[in-house]
Write a protein that holds these residues in place. Structure first.
Motif, PDB file in Angstrom:
ATOM      1  N   ALA A  82     -12.325  19.857  -4.376  1.00 15.24           N
ATOM      2  CA  ALA A  82     -11.440  20.817  -5.036  1.00 15.24           C
ATOM      3  C   ALA A  82     -10.377  21.360  -4.091  1.00 15.24           C
ATOM      4  O   ALA A  82      -9.337  21.858  -4.539  1.00 15.24           O
ATOM      5  N   ASP A  83     -10.619  21.256  -2.775  1.00 15.56           N
ATOM      6  CA  ASP A  83      -9.672  21.749  -1.777  1.00 15.56           C
ATOM      7  C   ASP A  83      -8.851  20.636  -1.130  1.00 15.56           C
ATOM      8  O   ASP A  83      -7.982  20.905  -0.295  1.00 15.56           O
ATOM      9  N   ALA A  84      -9.135  19.404  -1.494  1.00 15.82           N
ATOM     10  CA  ALA A  84      -8.539  18.261  -0.792  1.00 15.82           C
ATOM     11  C   ALA A  84      -7.022  18.249  -0.853  1.00 15.82           C
ATOM     12  O   ALA A  84      -6.349  17.890   0.123  1.00 15.82           O
ATOM     13  N   GLU A  85      -6.452  18.659  -1.989  1.00 13.34           N
ATOM     14  CA  GLU A  85      -4.990  18.625  -2.132  1.00 13.34           C
ATOM     15  C   GLU A  85      -4.307  19.486  -1.086  1.00 13.34           C
ATOM     16  O   GLU A  85      -3.161  19.213  -0.695  1.00 13.34           O
ATOM     17  N   GLN A  86      -4.973  20.541  -0.622  1.00 11.09           N
ATOM     18  CA  GLN A  86      -4.377  21.415   0.381  1.00 11.09           C
ATOM     19  C   GLN A  86      -4.274  20.742   1.747  1.00 11.09           C
ATOM     20  O   GLN A  86      -3.618  21.267   2.649  1.00 11.09           O
ATOM     21  N   HIS A  87      -4.901  19.600   1.889  1.00 12.36           N
ATOM     22  CA  HIS A  87      -4.903  18.880   3.166  1.00 12.36           C
ATOM     23  C   HIS A  87      -4.008  17.650   3.139  1.00 12.36           C
ATOM     24  O   HIS A  87      -4.019  16.858   4.088  1.00 12.36           O
ATOM     25  N   ILE A  88      -3.213  17.483   2.100  1.00 11.16           N
ATOM     26  CA  ILE A  88      -2.337  16.321   1.954  1.00 11.16           C
ATOM     27  C   ILE A  88      -0.891  16.781   2.098  1.00 11.16           C
ATOM     28  O   ILE A  88      -0.400  17.583   1.302  1.00 11.16           O
ATOM     29  N   ALA A  89      -0.202  16.281   3.112  1.00 13.50           N
ATOM     30  CA  ALA A  89       1.170  16.716   3.388  1.00 13.50           C
ATOM     31  C   ALA A  89       2.192  15.911   2.604  1.00 13.50           C
ATOM     32  O   ALA A  89       3.231  16.446   2.201  1.00 13.50           O
ATOM     33  N   GLY A  90       1.943  14.623   2.415  1.00 16.83           N
ATOM     34  CA  GLY A  90       2.927  13.800   1.732  1.00 16.83           C
ATOM     35  C   GLY A  90       2.546  12.338   1.744  1.00 16.83           C
ATOM     36  O   GLY A  90       1.441  11.962   2.178  1.00 16.83           O
ATOM     37  N   PHE A  91       3.497  11.507   1.301  1.00 15.49           N
ATOM     38  CA  PHE A  91       3.227  10.094   1.065  1.00 15.49           C
ATOM     39  C   PHE A  91       4.373   9.226   1.574  1.00 15.49           C
ATOM     40  O   PHE A  91       5.511   9.677   1.697  1.00 15.49           O
ATOM     41  N   CYS A  92       4.053   7.972   1.845  1.00 18.79           N
ATOM     42  CA  CYS A  92       5.058   6.993   2.251  1.00 18.79           C
ATOM     43  C   CYS A  92       4.601   5.617   1.784  1.00 18.79           C
ATOM     44  O   CYS A  92       3.541   5.469   1.177  1.00 18.79           O
ATOM     45  N   LEU A  93       5.402   4.607   2.066  1.00 24.35           N
ATOM     46  CA  LEU A  93       5.003   3.222   1.833  1.00 24.35           C
ATOM     47  C   LEU A  93       4.332   2.677   3.086  1.00 24.35           C
ATOM     48  O   LEU A  93       4.663   3.078   4.210  1.00 24.35           O
ATOM     49  N   LEU A  94       3.397   1.752   2.896  1.00 25.10           N
ATOM     50  CA  LEU A  94       2.658   1.198   4.025  1.00 25.10           C
ATOM     51  C   LEU A  94       2.404  -0.290   3.782  1.00 25.10           C
ATOM     52  O   LEU A  94       1.974  -0.683   2.701  1.00 25.10           O
ATOM     53  N   GLU A 100       0.830  -1.200   0.000  1.00 25.91           N
ATOM     54  CA  GLU A 100       0.000   0.000   0.000  1.00 25.91           C
ATOM     55  C   GLU A 100       0.866   1.253   0.000  1.00 25.91           C
ATOM     56  O   GLU A 100       2.046   1.224   0.348  1.00 25.91           O
ATOM     57  N   MET A 101       0.247   2.367  -0.338  1.00 28.79           N
ATOM     58  CA  MET A 101       0.826   3.681  -0.097  1.00 28.79           C
ATOM     59  C   MET A 101       0.164   4.274   1.144  1.00 28.79           C
ATOM     60  O   MET A 101      -1.025   4.044   1.389  1.00 28.79           O
ATOM     61  N   GLY A 102       0.945   5.031   1.904  1.00 30.84           N
ATOM     62  CA  GLY A 102       0.406   5.776   3.032  1.00 30.84           C
ATOM     63  C   GLY A 102       0.284   7.247   2.660  1.00 30.84           C
ATOM     64  O   GLY A 102       1.121   7.795   1.934  1.00 30.84           O
ATOM     65  N   VAL A 103      -0.761   7.888   3.128  1.00 28.36           N
ATOM     66  CA  VAL A 103      -1.019   9.306   2.874  1.00 28.36           C
ATOM     67  C   VAL A 103      -0.998  10.032   4.210  1.00 28.36           C
ATOM     68  O   VAL A 103      -1.764   9.695   5.122  1.00 28.36           O
ATOM     69  N   TRP A 104      -0.104  11.035   4.341  1.00 27.31           N
ATOM     70  CA  TRP A 104      -0.032  11.835   5.556  1.00 27.31           C
ATOM     71  C   TRP A 104      -0.920  13.073   5.398  1.00 27.31           C
ATOM     72  O   TRP A 104      -0.779  13.819   4.436  1.00 27.31           O
ATOM     73  N   ILE A 105      -1.813  13.274   6.349  1.00 26.52           N
ATOM     74  CA  ILE A 105      -2.714  14.422   6.309  1.00 26.52           C
ATOM     75  C   ILE A 105      -2.012  15.652   6.875  1.00 26.52           C
ATOM     76  O   ILE A 105      -1.319  15.585   7.900  1.00 26.52           O
ATOM     77  N   GLY A 106      -2.196  16.782   6.184  1.00 27.58           N
ATOM     78  CA  GLY A 106      -1.655  18.060   6.639  1.00 27.58           C
ATOM     79  C   GLY A 106      -2.686  18.817   7.448  1.00 27.58           C
ATOM     80  O   GLY A 106      -3.214  18.292   8.434  1.00 27.58           O
ATOM     81  N   PRO A 107      -3.007  20.058   7.074  1.00 27.72           N
ATOM     82  CA  PRO A 107      -4.024  20.806   7.821  1.00 27.72           C
ATOM     83  C   PRO A 107      -5.349  20.047   7.875  1.00 27.72           C
ATOM     84  O   PRO A 107      -5.751  19.420   6.887  1.00 27.72           O
ATOM     85  N   GLY A 108      -5.998  20.101   9.018  1.00 28.12           N
ATOM     86  CA  GLY A 108      -7.256  19.387   9.177  1.00 28.12           C
ATOM     87  C   GLY A 108      -8.460  20.260   8.869  1.00 28.12           C
ATOM     88  O   GLY A 108      -8.356  21.278   8.181  1.00 28.12           O
ATOM     89  N   ASN A 109      -9.593  19.857   9.377  1.00 33.11           N
ATOM     90  CA  ASN A 109     -10.849  20.588   9.202  1.00 33.11           C
ATOM     91  C   ASN A 109     -11.579  20.621  10.533  1.00 33.11           C
ATOM     92  O   ASN A 109     -11.264  19.849  11.449  1.00 33.11           O
ATOM     93  N   GLU A 110     -12.526  21.485  10.642  1.00 30.53           N
ATOM     94  CA  GLU A 110     -13.327  21.557  11.863  1.00 30.53           C
ATOM     95  C   GLU A 110     -14.415  20.486  11.837  1.00 30.53           C
ATOM     96  O   GLU A 110     -14.891  20.090  10.765  1.00 30.53           O
ATOM     97  N   VAL A 111     -14.806  20.035  13.012  1.00 27.89           N
ATOM     98  CA  VAL A 111     -15.899  19.061  13.109  1.00 27.89           C
ATOM     99  C   VAL A 111     -17.138  19.637  12.433  1.00 27.89           C
ATOM    100  O   VAL A 111     -17.503  20.794  12.640  1.00 27.89           O
ATOM    101  N   GLY A 112     -17.756  18.832  11.589  1.00 26.20           N
ATOM    102  CA  GLY A 112     -18.968  19.259  10.904  1.00 26.20           C
ATOM    103  C   GLY A 112     -18.723  20.023   9.621  1.00 26.20           C
ATOM    104  O   GLY A 112     -19.687  20.407   8.942  1.00 26.20           O
ATOM    105  N   GLU A 113     -17.438  20.263   9.262  1.00 22.63           N
ATOM    106  CA  GLU A 113     -17.112  21.026   8.060  1.00 22.63           C
ATOM    107  C   GLU A 113     -16.404  20.121   7.044  1.00 22.63           C
ATOM    108  O   GLU A 113     -15.194  19.912   7.143  1.00 22.63           O
ATOM    109  N   PRO A 114     -17.123  19.573   6.074  1.00 25.46           N
ATOM    110  CA  PRO A 114     -16.501  18.696   5.077  1.00 25.46           C
ATOM    111  C   PRO A 114     -15.433  19.416   4.262  1.00 25.46           C
ATOM    112  O   PRO A 114     -15.486  20.644   4.082  1.00 25.46           O
ATOM    113  N   ILE A 115     -14.468  18.652   3.782  1.00 25.47           N
ATOM    114  CA  ILE A 115     -13.444  19.187   2.879  1.00 25.47           C
ATOM    115  C   ILE A 115     -13.920  18.960   1.444  1.00 25.47           C
ATOM    116  O   ILE A 115     -14.138  17.819   1.032  1.00 25.47           O
TER     117      ILE A 115
END
Length: 432
Positions: free
Chosen positions: A226-238, A208-223
């Motif tokens: 179109a904005d999802a890429e701004q919440h992805i910090a990087g990748f690794c192997l898993l 698998e690939m691992g996905v590291w999440i960057g900035p989060g979101n507030e409870v009740g506020e969907p991402i």
């Protein structure tokens, strides 16, 4: 074209390095000799010490702010800063480590303090993981496994409408190189009416690939997708280790539990979204007749450039092979283009109900098998549930993993006109 494509580094080992040339610059957390746990950057066969660089006043402005966050004993604070801070730090690192850097002479004079041989360092998990979610977006794996349990109906109807996932156990995520202890649990033996308890007999890996999440979101506020890429910090192997006999007994009606929660291995380096930008491509077109994703899961830009072209490899090194000095044997070669859903779609779906994502959360993609033999990302698929043993070069056979077996995952990005980059290794040896 990426402006760093043809650049070389004064760190000689970086030039032509299979994983960590100047164009990569992944981040991780390490200890070395008497140094405290801290953040660093992989460059060739060395680790660039961000704390030492800060002490030498090598960063300014936003890059210094980002380097301070990335130099700590976890990358959560750095992930939370988002893309602009990552980009500022990357730009400054490219400037400092370039062979034409105006500061080259000074940096080389400080190299014993700034650069640590990787062989002298111990790597740690890059971040403190609050939550771990394992997806199931590798469609060929889903079909192959589905056929073992439901020959006439391998894919359930919801698969092509939403990214399937389950919530995993963050407490047993471990860094590459951590031994994996064989789990025990309940299993139902063939022909038996009641289960028995004992050590797992059908231990497996998952590519698998691992996905590291960057900035989060507030409870009740969907991402929004179109904005999802701004919440992805990087990748690794898993590697999502799996006890297949325990899994077969427990997975219905609610899904994986003890068969998955005993260990999940991650590679230690976080390859940033910026480093992977040259290897983005269009999401493979869905087969004729497949449904169009619902509106919250569809974005034209994501379909045009939201996929990644990453070659994935699984190697096996048994105790006997190691004793005889044999090289690891390749079991499979696959690619992230076998993902039915993009990472942005995974983020959008995970948060659409208002679920709060946080910096340092990890997503697993699910097993990324290809459609053909030689591309399967698990032994379950390769052996068709243990029916057809694999023969290794020295005459050994395997249906599932045995004590002393070491599974090695690697990944590499290649594209004409660009320097290839890699992810390092994700290793784990079976104990017991």
């Amino acid at each position: 074209m990426n402006t760093s494509t043809h650049r070389r580094s004064w760190v000689v080992s970086a030039n032509g390095h299979p994983d960590f040339p100047l164009q990569n610059l992944p981040l991780g957390v390490f200890t070395c000799n008497n140094l405290s746990k801290r953040g660093g950057v992989a460059i060739g066969d060395r680790i660039f010490d961000l704390q030492a660089a800060l002490d030498a006043s090598l960063f300014n402005g936003v890059a210094r702010f980002a380097a301070e966050a990335a130099s700590r004993d976890q990358l959560n604070d750095f992930f939370a800063l988002g893309a602009s801070a990552r980009q500022a730090l990357r730009t400054e690192l490219l400037h400092l480590l370039d062979e034409k850097s105006p500061q080259r002479e000074r940096l080389q004079a400080m190299s014993e303090t700034l650069l640590h041989p990787m062989t002298d360092c111990q790597m740690h998990l890059p971040a403190k993981v609050g939550d771990y979610t394992d997806f199931y977006v590798g469609i060929h794996h889903a079909i192959n496994v589905g056929r073992l349990f439901r020959p006439d109906n391998p894919l359930l109807p919801n698969y092509k409408y939403l990214p399937i996932a389950y919530h995993g156990r963050a407490s047993t995520l471990c860094v590459s190189g951590t031994p994996v202890k064989r789990p025990s649990g309940q299993a139902l033996a063939p022909g038996a009416d009641v289960p028995s308890f004992g050590p797992c007999k059908r231990l497996d890996y998952e590519l698998e690939m691992g996905v590291w999440i960057g900035p989060g979101n507030e409870v009740g506020e969907p991402i929004a997708i179109a904005d999802a890429e701004q919440h992805i910090a990087g990748f690794c192997l898993l590697n999502d280790w799996s006890a297949r006999d325990l899994q077969a007994w427990e997975y219905q009606p609610l899904g994986p539990f003890l068969s998955k929660s005993f260990a999940t291995s991650l590679s230690p380096w976080v390859v940033t979204a910026e480093a992977l930008a040259p290897f983005r491509c269009a999401q493979p077109q869905r087969p004729t007749g497949d449904p169009t994703p619902l509106r919250y899961l569809f974005d034209a830009a994501d379909q045009k450039g939201g996929a990644l072209d990453i070659e994935l490899e699984v190697l096996l090194l048994t105790a006997q092979m190691k004793e005889h000095g044999l090289a690891p044997h390749r079991l499979a070669l696959s690619n992230t283009l076998n993902m039915y859903w993009t990472v942005a779609q995974m983020v959008a779906h995970h948060s659409v109900n208002g679920c709060k994502l946080q910096p340092g959360d990890v997503f697993g993609t699910g097993t990324l098998s290809g459609p053909q033999a030689g591309q399967f990302g698990s032994l379950l698929e390769m052996t068709e549930g243990g029916k057809h043993p694999i023969e290794l070069p020295d005459g050994q056979t395997r249906t599932f993993l045995q004590a002393g077996d070491e599974v090695i995952l690697t990944a590499r990005c290649r594209r004409e006109g660009h320097v290839s980059i890699g992810f390092g290794e994700c290793r784990g040896v079976i104990v017991g």
